[in-house]
Design a protein around this motif. Sequence first.
Motif, PDB file in Angstrom:
ATOM      1  N   LEU A  43       0.827  -1.204   0.000  1.00 65.25           N
ATOM      2  CA  LEU A  43       0.000   0.000   0.000  1.00 65.25           C
ATOM      3  C   LEU A  43       0.863   1.257   0.000  1.00 65.25           C
ATOM      4  O   LEU A  43       0.527   2.260  -0.649  1.00 65.25           O
ATOM      5  N   ALA A  44       1.992   1.208   0.733  1.00 69.15           N
ATOM      6  CA  ALA A  44       2.879   2.376   0.778  1.00 69.15           C
ATOM      7  C   ALA A  44       3.413   2.720  -0.613  1.00 69.15           C
ATOM      8  O   ALA A  44       3.518   3.898  -0.967  1.00 69.15           O
ATOM      9  N   GLY A  45       3.760   1.696  -1.399  1.00 70.75           N
ATOM     10  CA  GLY A  45       4.259   1.954  -2.745  1.00 70.75           C
ATOM     11  C   GLY A  45       3.244   2.704  -3.595  1.00 70.75           C
ATOM     12  O   GLY A  45       3.587   3.668  -4.296  1.00 70.75           O
ATOM     13  N   PHE A  46       1.970   2.279  -3.527  1.00 70.57           N
ATOM     14  CA  PHE A  46       0.933   2.957  -4.315  1.00 70.57           C
ATOM     15  C   PHE A  46       0.636   4.353  -3.760  1.00 70.57           C
ATOM     16  O   PHE A  46       0.374   5.287  -4.528  1.00 70.57           O
ATOM     17  N   VAL A  47       0.661   4.513  -2.426  1.00 67.88           N
ATOM     18  CA  VAL A  47       0.411   5.827  -1.831  1.00 67.88           C
ATOM     19  C   VAL A  47       1.518   6.801  -2.212  1.00 67.88           C
ATOM     20  O   VAL A  47       1.255   7.977  -2.532  1.00 67.88           O
ATOM     21  N   ILE A  48       2.755   6.333  -2.183  1.00 67.61           N
ATOM     22  CA  ILE A  48       3.872   7.213  -2.562  1.00 67.61           C
ATOM     23  C   ILE A  48       3.732   7.660  -4.006  1.00 67.61           C
ATOM     24  O   ILE A  48       3.940   8.844  -4.342  1.00 67.61           O
ATOM     25  N   ARG A  49       3.371   6.738  -4.886  1.00 65.02           N
ATOM     26  CA  ARG A  49       3.222   7.107  -6.295  1.00 65.02           C
ATOM     27  C   ARG A  49       2.041   8.059  -6.494  1.00 65.02           C
ATOM     28  O   ARG A  49       2.129   9.005  -7.297  1.00 65.02           O
TER      29      ARG A  49
END
Length: 548
Positions: free
Chosen positions: A295-301
């Motif tokens: 989820l962090a990867g998608f939130v960062i993007r």
Amino acid sequence: MSSTCTTSPSATPADSRSRLWTRSARPFPHRLTLASMCVDTSCIYIPPLNLCRGGPNVTPEPARDGLLCVAACVAGKIHARGSRGLRPSGVSRNIPLRRRRRSMAGARHEHFRFLGDVVPRLVGERLYARGPCAPRLAAPTLWHHPDFLKLWIGQSVSQFGNQFTGLALQLFAVRVLLATPGQMGLLGALGTLPFLLFGLLVGVWVDRHRRRPILIAGDFGRGLVVASIAVLTLLSLARMEYLYLLGFATGILTVFFDVSYQAYLPALVPRDQIVEGNSKLEATNTTAQVSGPVLAGFVIRALGYAAAMAFDGVSFFFSAGLMARIRKPETVPKPSERRSVPKEIREGLRVVFGDRRLWSIAGCTGTSNLFSSALFALFVLYAVRNLGLDEVGLGIIGGLGSIGGILGAVTANRVARRLGVGRAILLGLLVGSASSFWIVFATPGVAFAFLTAMGFAGALGTLWYNINQVSLRQALVSLRLQGRLNATMRFLVWGTLPVGNLLGGALGEALGLYPAIVIAAFGGLLAIPWILFSPVRKLVTIPPPVGE
């Protein structure tokens, strides 16, 4: 029409035994009284019958024991309600109601005292003095421990949030601030340096105070620090120097929190449930490590680095709020029982180095942490620049790899029961040490699969190792020394983390990223002899807890 009966309980006075009782014109008990008694008895006292008959948490009992339970319950109900239809002979219904009630009171008390007091006591003796046939409740689990559940939920949410900052901060340093291997090593070193500088002092201080307020302050303070990093990132004011400073501040708070946290669990739950508590905490922590990075990867993007860090700050505040609602009292030594700080530090060191099992675990964990921190100081830098991965790819790799941690947490007890505690610790160490070689053989074409396998095997072995060795440590030392034990162990095993980070950064600057990672992978194998040639390997079960 009247009928008579004589009461003859041995516990009643002699005159009451010869007293005649007559049945009134109304049946005894009255129909409404009987109906009410039956309904109330079935609603309130069916659980004792089910326990005697056999339920999920008790051993099966004969049916007659269930009838005895009901008999005792009905007698107690009669005692509580009294009777509307009994009166001693000679008490006429023509006497005024108030005088008639006073005349009946003494006689009624003796009769119903036998039904409501003596009968339940005799039945209780019948049921509970029969040895193997007595109901035996199963040991409750921590699912029914409200204070542990608050700690568990709060830490699970906080660990979930940590995955956001862990990924966002490193990617921000690598991709936005263009950090070098030396800078990445220094950033990681400052976050763990407080364990080396303050760990022993914090352990003594924690043992002199209640742990719960320290945990609350630690989470609240880290929430403020992470929120500050998020604000600086959002305003484009972040620099590596600011990250160094805030990382060091977070490390100081983490020292207080972690030392108190491991010392608090044995005080919060019974000693025979420490392994279950550690398993539950580690299981949800690794669950957070599965879903958090993805989820962090998608939130960062989608939202940027600042949003990911802000979520972590909120999770720290949430954890602090839940721990503030824990109500179990804590005991701390009186000021008269305290000794000087150097003496207590020496006592903590003596506890660890006086037991070969403890210092073998300390040496093994410290060696493993030294080389793993050297490797992971360069991991994101190598994955982004050499293997071509982005934030979403790294997040998915972290999530899929952490599934091994869930499997390790769920199976740690089973592995320990089948192989023995010592061999379970050794097996976890072997699996975790060998996992580092996946990144050595990774290329851009197979990087995703190899790094996922590395994360899976590493998390599986780490959980097998950690759950069993932490439970062993907590059982070997009395409760009053838990803070000093954990501080000393943290000093020894986490004190190597900043050294490893600096070592990794220095090797990366001098030799390049790939040679530094190869050296770190082979160096991790040096942790194995600490357990292989120690008494820990021969342990079958965790020894019984020592006295308080």
